[in-house]
Structure formats: structure tokens, C-alpha cells
Design a protein around this motif. Structure first.
Motif, PDB file in Angstrom:
ATOM      1  N   GLU A   1      -8.190   7.682  83.819  1.00  0.00           N
ATOM      2  CA  GLU A   1      -6.990   8.131  83.111  1.00  0.00           C
ATOM      3  C   GLU A   1      -5.799   8.334  84.045  1.00  0.00           C
ATOM      4  N   PHE A   2      -6.037   8.920  85.214  1.00  0.00           N
ATOM      5  CA  PHE A   2      -4.923   9.227  86.116  1.00  0.00           C
ATOM      6  C   PHE A   2      -4.545   8.027  86.979  1.00  0.00           C
ATOM      7  N   VAL A   3      -5.530   7.473  87.669  1.00  0.00           N
ATOM      8  CA  VAL A   3      -5.251   6.397  88.625  1.00  0.00           C
ATOM      9  C   VAL A   3      -5.021   5.057  87.921  1.00  0.00           C
ATOM     10  N   ASN A   4      -5.871   4.743  86.942  1.00  0.00           N
ATOM     11  CA  ASN A   4      -5.832   3.412  86.329  1.00  0.00           C
ATOM     12  C   ASN A   4      -4.945   3.318  85.091  1.00  0.00           C
ATOM     13  N   GLU A   5      -4.597   4.454  84.481  1.00  0.00           N
ATOM     14  CA  GLU A   5      -3.786   4.424  83.261  1.00  0.00           C
ATOM     15  C   GLU A   5      -2.394   5.023  83.470  1.00  0.00           C
ATOM     16  N   LEU A   6      -2.345   6.261  83.945  1.00  0.00           N
ATOM     17  CA  LEU A   6      -1.048   6.934  84.069  1.00  0.00           C
ATOM     18  C   LEU A   6      -0.158   6.301  85.134  1.00  0.00           C
ATOM     19  N   LEU A   7      -0.697   6.079  86.319  1.00  0.00           N
ATOM     20  CA  LEU A   7       0.133   5.553  87.406  1.00  0.00           C
ATOM     21  C   LEU A   7       0.695   4.159  87.108  1.00  0.00           C
ATOM     22  N   PRO A   8      -0.100   3.220  86.551  1.00  0.00           N
ATOM     23  CA  PRO A   8       0.481   1.929  86.167  1.00  0.00           C
ATOM     24  C   PRO A   8       1.549   2.063  85.082  1.00  0.00           C
ATOM     25  N   ALA A   9       1.370   3.020  84.165  1.00  0.00           N
ATOM     26  CA  ALA A   9       2.375   3.230  83.109  1.00  0.00           C
ATOM     27  C   ALA A   9       3.692   3.706  83.708  1.00  0.00           C
ATOM     28  N   ILE A  10       3.607   4.556  84.731  1.00  0.00           N
ATOM     29  CA  ILE A  10       4.813   5.023  85.412  1.00  0.00           C
ATOM     30  C   ILE A  10       5.493   3.869  86.137  1.00  0.00           C
ATOM     31  N   GLU A  11       4.704   3.062  86.788  1.00  0.00           N
ATOM     32  CA  GLU A  11       5.257   1.918  87.515  1.00  0.00           C
ATOM     33  C   GLU A  11       5.955   0.959  86.555  1.00  0.00           C
ATOM     34  N   ALA A  12       5.386   0.793  85.366  1.00  0.00           N
ATOM     35  CA  ALA A  12       5.969  -0.101  84.363  1.00  0.00           C
ATOM     36  C   ALA A  12       7.090   0.570  83.576  1.00  0.00           C
TER      37      ALA A  12
ATOM     38  N   GLN B   1      11.401  13.855  83.221  1.00  0.00           N
ATOM     39  CA  GLN B   1      11.911  12.521  83.546  1.00  0.00           C
ATOM     40  C   GLN B   1      11.914  11.605  82.330  1.00  0.00           C
ATOM     41  N   TYR B   2      10.826  11.670  81.529  1.00  0.00           N
ATOM     42  CA  TYR B   2      10.711  10.785  80.369  1.00  0.00           C
ATOM     43  C   TYR B   2      11.112  11.481  79.064  1.00  0.00           C
ATOM     44  N   ASN B   3      11.564  12.714  79.175  1.00  0.00           N
ATOM     45  CA  ASN B   3      12.174  13.458  78.075  1.00  0.00           C
ATOM     46  C   ASN B   3      11.261  13.565  76.845  1.00  0.00           C
ATOM     47  N   PHE B   4      10.152  14.267  77.020  1.00  0.00           N
ATOM     48  CA  PHE B   4       9.255  14.513  75.896  1.00  0.00           C
ATOM     49  C   PHE B   4       8.706  15.931  75.952  1.00  0.00           C
ATOM     50  N   ASN B   5       8.258  16.412  74.813  1.00  0.00           N
ATOM     51  CA  ASN B   5       7.692  17.751  74.689  1.00  0.00           C
ATOM     52  C   ASN B   5       6.236  17.709  75.146  1.00  0.00           C
ATOM     53  N   LEU B   6       5.957  18.338  76.268  1.00  0.00           N
ATOM     54  CA  LEU B   6       4.630  18.261  76.877  1.00  0.00           C
ATOM     55  C   LEU B   6       3.570  18.908  76.004  1.00  0.00           C
ATOM     56  N   TYR B   7       3.860  20.065  75.454  1.00  0.00           N
ATOM     57  CA  TYR B   7       2.886  20.762  74.610  1.00  0.00           C
ATOM     58  C   TYR B   7       2.515  19.921  73.393  1.00  0.00           C
ATOM     59  N   LYS B   8       3.522  19.370  72.713  1.00  0.00           N
ATOM     60  CA  LYS B   8       3.255  18.572  71.515  1.00  0.00           C
ATOM     61  C   LYS B   8       2.461  17.314  71.843  1.00  0.00           C
ATOM     62  N   ALA B   9       2.723  16.721  73.014  1.00  0.00           N
ATOM     63  CA  ALA B   9       2.016  15.500  73.406  1.00  0.00           C
ATOM     64  C   ALA B   9       0.530  15.768  73.623  1.00  0.00           C
ATOM     65  N   ILE B  10       0.223  16.832  74.360  1.00  0.00           N
ATOM     66  CA  ILE B  10      -1.186  17.168  74.608  1.00  0.00           C
ATOM     67  C   ILE B  10      -1.864  17.594  73.306  1.00  0.00           C
ATOM     68  N   LYS B  11      -1.144  18.337  72.494  1.00  0.00           N
ATOM     69  CA  LYS B  11      -1.680  18.780  71.199  1.00  0.00           C
ATOM     70  C   LYS B  11      -2.034  17.576  70.331  1.00  0.00           C
ATOM     71  N   GLU B  12      -1.184  16.544  70.357  1.00  0.00           N
ATOM     72  CA  GLU B  12      -1.422  15.350  69.550  1.00  0.00           C
ATOM     73  C   GLU B  12      -2.647  14.592  70.040  1.00  0.00           C
ATOM     74  N   VAL B  13      -2.830  14.489  71.341  1.00  0.00           N
ATOM     75  CA  VAL B  13      -4.010  13.808  71.878  1.00  0.00           C
ATOM     76  C   VAL B  13      -5.277  14.598  71.561  1.00  0.00           C
TER      77      VAL B  13
END
Length: 232
Positions: free
Chosen positions: A50-61, A135-147
Motif C-alpha cells: 500500500e505505501f511503497v507500491n501504491e501510494l508512492l507511484p500515485a504521488i509520482e504520477a 498538498q492535494y487538498n482533501f479532507n483526511l478524516y473523511k477519506a479514511i472513513k470512506e475506505v
């Protein structure tokens, strides 16, 4: 957690203590129902995925939605790792200090599987996730709650499953359906039922019940982050 001075207490980029505890407990409930609370090897693999293979490539893209999803997923797997390690007796882990903070700290933990750094994991994770939320302008609490909400739809009520597949060989038929609908992604799916919640929930896991929690595609609901996005 409110780790940055100068952040307003109601900032959408941070979590209050109450929000953090609420989300943490939701993750633990998901892990308990899924039977992965003590799956140390699986937890480490998920953290790297999730962190190395998913999140970091998403940031790069610079893919905003994938970054949001990666942030929330990283929280979920890191909570499981943190809880697993911190629930051990203190003598079982040789705690270490690091001069790194935030992103460098996290990469050190996950690329080397450094258990001794896990006590500082959540503090450093929140530092990093808060910076990404801003940086990406989103509500962190709502995002984690949704997942967390989405993750719970991986479990199916036993009664609903019997209504769909009948009362004979119900779990086997549902497991085979999971494999077929995944187009080869999941193999040797095994279904078990769990009574941790108010009602019996069926859990599907790959590799004869020892692998990842499987998404039953006829029931699983993908996270929708529309309500988490903030406008400039």
C-alpha cells in the motif's frame, strides 16, 4: 493527530484525537473480523504494497484520487502493524530511535521491515499524510472513513449469502464465485464466518484462507472520494 503547530483545530487536513481513535478502532474491527490481526507476515506485505507500491507511484504520477486512496489504505495497514507490534510484551521488541521524520522514517520502516521503529510509526505516518492532504487538498478524516466503510463491504452477512446461493454448500459456492469473478486474481478462496459483529459475517480469503481478504465483487463497494475533495 494534531501534530503541526499553527494548524487550526478544525483543519480538514488533520485528525483530532477523537477522530484518530475512532478510525483506529474501526480498522481493528475490520482486522478482527477478517482474521488478520495476528498475521504478521501478511501485515508487513500489505504495508509495503500500500505505501511503497501504491501510494508512492500515485504521488509520482500526481494522481489525486489514487493519492487519496493510498493515504487511507496506508493508514489502515499501518494501524494493523502498529497494533500488532505494540500489543507485544516490551521485551519482545528492541525499540530503536531514528533521526528521520515523516517520509524518510516511513521508508526506513517499510524497506527494511524495522520492527524497532514501529512505536514511532503512527506519529510519522500522520505527519506525512497531513502534508499530502494539504498538498492535494482533501479532507483526511473523511477519506479514511470512506475506505473503512468500503472495507467493511468485503464481508457479507451469512443470511444474505444463503439467500443468494441457497443453504447447501453455500460457502463453497460463494468462494468459487469469488474466484471466477476475479478473473484469476484470487485463487483457492476459502470462506469462513465470524460472529464478532452483531450478526454472522462471511469472510473470503485467498490461498486457502491464509492470504489476502478477497473482495466479493457482487457485494463490495469501491470507495467514493467525491465528498472528500476540497475546492481552492
Amino acid at each position: 493527530l494534531q501534530t503541526n503547530r499553527g494548524k487550526e483545530m478544525n483543519s480538514p487536513y488533520t485528525l483530532t484525537k477523537e477522530q484518530y481513535q475512532e478510525l483506529y478502532q474501526e480498522v481493528l474491527l475490520f482486522a478482527e473480523i477478517g482474521g488478520v490481526v495476528n498475521d504478521e507476515e501478511g501485515i508487513w506485505k500489505m504495508c509495503e504494497e500500500e505505501f511503497v507500491n501504491e501510494l508512492l507511484p500515485a504521488i509520482e504520477a500526481e494522481d489525486r484520487i489514487k493519492v487519496i486512496d493510498g493515504c487511507a489504505d496506508s493508514f489502515v495497514v499501518c494501524v494493523q502493524l502498529h497494533h500488532f507490534c505494540m500489543s507485544k510484551a516490551s521485551f519482545e521488541i528492541e525499540y530503536r530511535q531514528s533521526l528521520r521524520y515523516g517520509f524518510p522514517y516511513l521508508t526506513q520502516v517499510f524497506t527494511r521491515n524495522e520492527v524497532g521503529l514501529v512505536p514511532g510509526l503512527m506519529y510519522n505516518l500522520m505527519l506525512y499524510l497531513q502534508s499530502l492532504a494539504e498538498q492535494y487538498n482533501f479532507n483526511l478524516y473523511k477519506a479514511i472513513k470512506e475506505v473503512n466503510r468500503s472495507n467493511m463491504t468485503k464481508f457479507v452477512r451469512l443470511g444474505d449469502l444463503m439467500n443468494k446461493y441457497g443453504d447447501k454448500n453455500t460457502l463453497l459456492r460463494a468462494s468459487l464465485a469469488c474466484e471466477e469473478l476475479s478473473n484469476g486474481k484470487y485463487k483457492d478462496v476459502k470462506a469462513t464466518w465470524n460472529t464478532t459483529a452483531e450478526y454472522a459475517l462471511v469472510v473470503f480469503r485467498a490461498d486457502n484462507g491464509k492470504g489476502k481478504i478477497v473482495k466479493p465483487l457482487w457485494h463490495f463497494e469501491e470507495p467514493n472520494f467525491t465528498h472528500c475533495l476540497l475546492e481552492n
